[in-house]
Scaffold this motif. Structure first.
Motif, short mmCIF file in Angstrom:
data_model
loop_
_atom_site.label_atom_id
_atom_site.label_comp_id
_atom_site.label_asym_id
_atom_site.label_seq_id
_atom_site.Cartn_x
_atom_site.Cartn_y
_atom_site.Cartn_z
N PRO A 1 16.57 -30.19 44.51
CA PRO A 1 16.03 -29.64 44.08
C PRO A 1 15.77 -28.33 43.25
O PRO A 1 15.40 -28.37 41.95
CB PRO A 1 14.59 -29.46 44.99
N ASP A 2 16.92 -27.70 42.81
CA ASP A 2 17.31 -26.43 43.82
C ASP A 2 18.84 -26.02 43.42
O ASP A 2 19.16 -25.43 44.42
CB ASP A 2 16.55 -25.16 43.94
N PRO A 3 19.22 -26.73 42.29
CA PRO A 3 20.73 -26.50 42.66
C PRO A 3 21.34 -24.92 42.56
O PRO A 3 22.12 -24.89 43.43
CB PRO A 3 21.46 -27.12 41.07
N LYS A 4 20.92 -23.69 41.95
CA LYS A 4 20.80 -22.85 42.11
C LYS A 4 20.75 -22.02 43.78
O LYS A 4 21.87 -21.28 44.55
CB LYS A 4 20.69 -22.11 40.73
N ALA A 5 19.74 -22.64 44.42
CA ALA A 5 19.86 -22.26 45.90
C ALA A 5 20.85 -23.05 46.86
O ALA A 5 21.25 -22.50 47.56
CB ALA A 5 18.33 -22.63 46.50
N PHE A 6 21.74 -24.10 46.24
CA PHE A 6 22.41 -25.04 47.00
C PHE A 6 23.55 -24.24 46.88
O PHE A 6 24.53 -24.01 47.97
CB PHE A 6 22.48 -26.51 46.79
N MET A 7 23.79 -23.22 45.66
CA MET A 7 25.48 -23.31 45.64
C MET A 7 24.94 -21.56 46.65
O MET A 7 26.16 -21.14 47.14
CB MET A 7 25.44 -22.72 43.56
N ARG A 8 24.13 -21.52 46.17
CA ARG A 8 23.79 -19.71 47.11
C ARG A 8 24.06 -20.11 48.52
O ARG A 8 25.00 -19.22 49.11
CB ARG A 8 22.78 -19.05 46.76
N TRP A 9 23.33 -20.86 49.16
CA TRP A 9 23.64 -21.60 50.95
C TRP A 9 25.37 -21.77 50.92
O TRP A 9 25.43 -20.93 51.46
CB TRP A 9 22.82 -22.73 50.88
N ALA A 10 25.43 -22.32 49.89
CA ALA A 10 27.37 -22.75 50.13
C ALA A 10 28.07 -21.63 50.38
O ALA A 10 28.97 -21.39 50.70
CB ALA A 10 27.92 -24.05 49.13
N ARG A 11 27.96 -21.22 49.30
CA ARG A 11 28.70 -19.86 49.17
C ARG A 11 28.54 -18.61 49.88
O ARG A 11 29.84 -17.93 50.73
CB ARG A 11 28.11 -18.78 47.95
N GLY A 12 27.07 -18.75 51.18
CA GLY A 12 26.95 -18.01 52.42
C GLY A 12 27.51 -18.39 53.52
O GLY A 12 27.66 -17.69 54.30
N GLN A 13 27.95 -19.83 52.91
CA GLN A 13 29.29 -20.51 53.87
C GLN A 13 30.34 -20.69 53.60
O GLN A 13 30.72 -20.48 54.42
CB GLN A 13 28.46 -22.07 54.41
N ASN A 14 31.09 -20.26 53.02
CA ASN A 14 32.55 -19.43 52.39
C ASN A 14 32.89 -20.85 52.16
O ASN A 14 34.12 -20.82 52.11
CB ASN A 14 32.81 -18.59 53.70
N LEU A 15 31.98 -21.61 51.64
CA LEU A 15 32.40 -23.07 50.91
C LEU A 15 32.59 -22.78 49.75
O LEU A 15 31.75 -22.66 48.56
CB LEU A 15 31.64 -24.21 51.78
N ARG A 16 33.36 -23.62 49.66
CA ARG A 16 34.11 -24.20 47.45
C ARG A 16 33.53 -24.81 47.47
O ARG A 16 33.47 -26.29 48.07
CB ARG A 16 35.51 -23.61 47.18
#
Length: 866
Positions: A284-299
């Motif tokens: 629903p919100d790709p930017k929010a998903f990407m922020r979560w991934a970066r917060g988890q140190n996931l590429r």
């Protein structure tokens, strides 16, 4: 992609004038003592720019002699002698001969000669192959490698397209031409690879996170499902670095026509794969998903199938159309053409760059459509997409280029990582992949990433019978540890799970242990990746690179060297009824140690042994120093403060620790550091010297904590660091040492020390405190055998006391050495060892005297190795 953008210079593409011998229609260029370029041009027009394969010729000119008369020209480099009949036209057997001087009889090559013993290269994909066999029984059509037992190889660069200063493709030169590169190297295979890297470019060093664990599954994951998955990884304390989103991340084209029995787009190509717009029902919100991934140190990497072009339903269709002045009134798709500068520039600027700004780190190019460019016939779409995407990424600030795509041909080693495709799930596929991976180093393609565990089942297997054997997956994960990239993946089948927690013991234990070992080995692997950049010798390489004179080095393709110090032979056969898998390993001449230092073996023959699921045949050179990270890493986003140096028994050895910032291209500019570590055993003194760090890079730490582990060492009289005597401690503490009886290991904790200051660690031993050879192996065998006995025999009360004590050999030894008062007691070490050895020797007789079933007794003795 245009001359006005940041472009790569062609400096160095042309050879130095003093290396060139030009006579009319022919030109010879001496590039190295083993490598000569041979050109013939009917129009006397020779090529000096970059090509798809060769990008640099301005090498230091080696010494050579030139002798010519009215009829012949002769160039002699020492290893090679080139002889050509002047004014005789294009190269042929009648007018050109090259003598290759060998250790034995010299070999003469003439144009048209066929190689008899090429050692193989690689192939575009393993899609639908079971091992090296297609479903119709045909074999994988491997390309030739750069090396052969013939002692020579020829690269024909005549038909290569050019690459201009803006990294864009140019047409082949007109007219009749020949452009050949002759390599003559005898059995010095590594020199041949170094020569090729010198003219074709090095293997780039990937970002450090690439060497962590990649989670990938062909599944229509939602944002919530991926967050739940990430939380489970964290709960299970399983490290993870890369999250791969397969093609369900995007919406699929709505414009399709019914053609025969297939859905095709308006270009006649398969539809439903291409997409650039997030599926909002899943995200629903790709930017929010990407922020979560970066917060988890996931590429994050997203799957692309760009063949259908830009469809009108895409969010960025209008923006791309404006960039291309495309008429949108008809809502016609914008057709794909990778060799079109305007198209690719618009694709990057208006479609892909915005997604990268949201958080996409790199792209998975899953090109499966027409093989060649429609605008430039002969230009491989696979090769070209690799080039375009990789070089575009390197233009973006100072990031290291990174893609994830199939092999496109010679020169594609400059664009890692390789995706080997959808191999069939079977033991045959597992058994072939070590050979396939190491053989690819023969074309410098050192970064294959396989679908660990296989991708899909053989179609002949009925769906109800399709399941992933836990043992097969565990063994495949062990191969993944010692592969360039550790990435699990699978087809879209609801029953096909590869989550580590999906498997119970013992297979689940082996899978967890494999992932932990991968992260511990990260500093060793990263240093080996730098070595590949410097030398052309890949992380995974065949045995014959190091032992070319031994037939066994060619006869055992399932084993390989992993870096310079570790020999790996991943078990690729299922276990028998006794729970072990027989797997022969050829050990080259000299002494070898098991990975934990518990056993030593004299090489020069085949080691016939069987291995439990928890065992991997791993062997290490004597004296090696293997750098490790401590257990417990979550990811490779940052370097831990502590580095473990495992020191293997042996007279001497050394290693070079490698550090850089892990993400930028600074490593190409000299922004890195090395730390040399030397190991020497002289009598009863064992010294490890850590030099100060040499070099500078962004983010360099001021200090680092070192832990030096002397394996299979016994217990010392004392430990000194820079002349200071360190105290013994029963628990790990900085500036102390302890004896770990479970590993027969001395562990010296130096604490945090300045990286630019040398550290000298000395262990002093008394002869009577040296452990007998193989003690740790016997203690572990005894422990495993006693555990087995307790599991299979219901009444263990009749077991003699010595049996239980032998099963606790390491614990008994630990108590003897350490009584809990921070006083190591070396005088009691030898006494405790003698007691264990007596118990171990008597185990078969002790158990034989009990009323245990004969079958259990045999199993017990098998576990002991008797």
């Amino acid at each position: 992609m245009e001359a006005t953008t940041q472009s790569r210079s062609d400096a160095g593409a042309a050879a130095r004038p003093e290396a060139v011998v030009e006579r009319g229609e022919v030109r010879f260029t001496v590039l190295t003592p083993r490598l000569v370029r041979l050109e013939w041009s009917a129009g006397k027009a020779f090529r000096d720019g970059r090509t798809q394969i060769v990008v640099r010729r301005g090498l230091d000119v080696p010494p050579f002699t030139l002798v010519e008369d009215d009829r012949f020209i002769e160039i002699d480099t020492g290893p090679l002698r080139v002889r050509y009949e002047k004014h005789s036209g294009r190269f042929a057997a009648a007018n050109l001969a090259i003598l290759v001087r060998r250790a034995g009889e010299a070999v003469t090559w003439n144009p048209g000669d066929a190689q008899k013993a090429n050692l193989g290269g690689t192939y575009r994909t393993l899609d639908r192959y079971e091992g090296d066999t297609w479903q119709d029984g045909s074999k994988l059509p491997l390309e030739d490698g750069l090396i052969a037992r013939d002692g020579w190889h020829v690269i024909d660069d005549t038909e290569s397209f050019g690459i201009d200063g803006a990294d864009w493709v140019t047409e082949r030169p007109p007219g009749e031409r020949q452009d050949l590169y002759f390599f003559g190297y005898d059995r010095d295979y590594r020199a041949a690879l170094a020569d090729f890297a010198a003219i074709a470019g090095p293997q780039p060093l990937p970002p450090r996170f690439v060497f962590g664990y990649w989670w990938s599954r062909y599944w229509n994951y939602s944002d919530e499902e991926l967050r739940t998955l990430g939380a489970r990884f964290e709960k299970e304390r399983i490290p993870l670095d890369v999250l791969v989103l397969d093609m369900d991340w995007h919406t699929t084209p709505g414009l399709s026509l019914r053609v025969g029995h297939e859905h095709k787009d308006v270009f006649g190509e398969p539809s439903g794969w291409t997409g650039y717009t997030f599926n909002r029902s899943l995200f629903p919100d790709p930017k929010a998903f990407m922020r979560w991934a970066r917060g988890q140190n996931l590429r994050i990497t997203l799957n692309l199938h760009p063949a259908s072009g830009m469809m009108p339903h895409e969010e960025r269709y209008e923006a791309m159309a404006r960039a291309l002045s495309w008429d949108t009134s008809t809502q016609a798709p914008i057709p794909f053409e990778g060799a079109s500068q305007p198209y690719m520039r618009a694709l990057f600027d208006t479609v892909l760059d915005p997604l990268e700004r949201q958080g996409v780190d790199f792209w998975w190019l899953d090109w499966q459509q027409w093989p060649e460019s429609k605008a430039l016939p002969g230009l491989s779409n696979t090769w070209w997409l690799n080039h375009v995407f990789f070089t575009e990424m390197q233009r973006d600030g100072d990031r290291r280029g990174l893609i994830y795509h199939r092999w496109g041909g010679l020169g594609n080693h400059r664009y890692p990582i390789g995706f080997s495709g959808d191999s069939v799930i079977s033991w045959a596929s597992l058994a072939y992949q070590p050979h396939f991976t190491s053989m690819a180093s023969n074309v410098l393609y050192g970064y294959w990433s396989h679908d660990i565990g296989g991708h899909t089942f053989d179609k002949k297997i009925p769906r109800p019978e399709r399941h992933l054997e836990p043992e097969l997956y565990a063994r495949w994960m062990q191969l993944g540890v010692f592969s360039p990239v550790l990435r699990t993946h699978s087809a879209k089948e609801a029953s096909l799970h590869k989550e580590p927690w999906h498997f119970g013991p013992p297979c689940g234990d082996a899978i967890f242990a494999a992932i932990r070992l991968r992260y511990q080995l990260a500093p060793y692997i990263y240093a080996a990746a730098r070595h590949a950049y410097d030398t052309g010798v890949s992380i995974v390489r065949p045995m014959y690179y190091h032992w070319p004179e031994h037939e066994e080095a060619y006869a055992y393709p399932g084993q390989y060297m992993f870096g310079n110090d570790i020999l790996v032979a991943p078990v690729t056969v299922p276990a028998g009824a006794d729970g072990t898998a027989p797997f022969p390993v050829w050990l080259p001449p000299g002494r070898w140690y098991s990975r934990d230092g518990a056993e030593s073996f004299e090489g020069g023959g085949v080691l016939e042994r069987s291995y439990t699921l928890g065992e991997i045949p791993i062997f290490v050179h004597p004296g090696s120093v293997v750098p490790l990270y401590p257990e417990g890493l979550r990811d490779l986003a940052s370097v831990p403060d502590t580095l473990i140096l495992q020191v293997f028994p042996g007279a001497e050895g050394c290693t070079s620790l490698y550090d850089d910032d892990g993400t930028s291209q600074g490593y190409r500019r000299g922004e890195f550091a090395r730390t040399r570590v030397r190991n020497r055993r002289d009598g009863q003194v064992h010294r490890v010297h850590i030099d100060g760090m040499d070099g500078r890079y962004r983010g360099q730490p001021a200090s680092r904590a070192y832990v030096v582990e002397f394996l299979d060492a016994g217990i010392p009289e004392r430990i000194e660091v820079n002349g200071e005597i360190l105290p013994y401690s029963a628990e790990p503490r900085p500036r102390t040492w302890l004896f770990d009886a479970a590993w027969l290991c001395i562990r010296v904790d130096l604490g945090a020390v300045p990286v630019d200051e040398a550290q000298d660690v000395v262990a002093r031993f008394a002869p009577e405190h040296a452990p007998p050879e193989g003690l740790l192996h016997r203690m572990r065998r005894a422990s495993d055998a006693v555990k087995y006995l307790k599991q299979v025999w219901g009444d263990v009360s009749a077991l003699p006391d010595d049996v239980d004590l032998a099963g606790q050999g390491a614990r008994v030894l630990a108590y003897a050495v350490d009584e809990g008062d921070d006083e190591g007691r070396p005088e009691r070490f030898a006494e405790a060892v003698r007691a264990f050895e007596a118990r171990f020797a008597g185990l078969p007789a002790s158990v034989d005297a009990t009323p245990i079933d004969e079958a259990f007794k045999r199993g017990f003795n098998d576990m002991l190795g008797r």
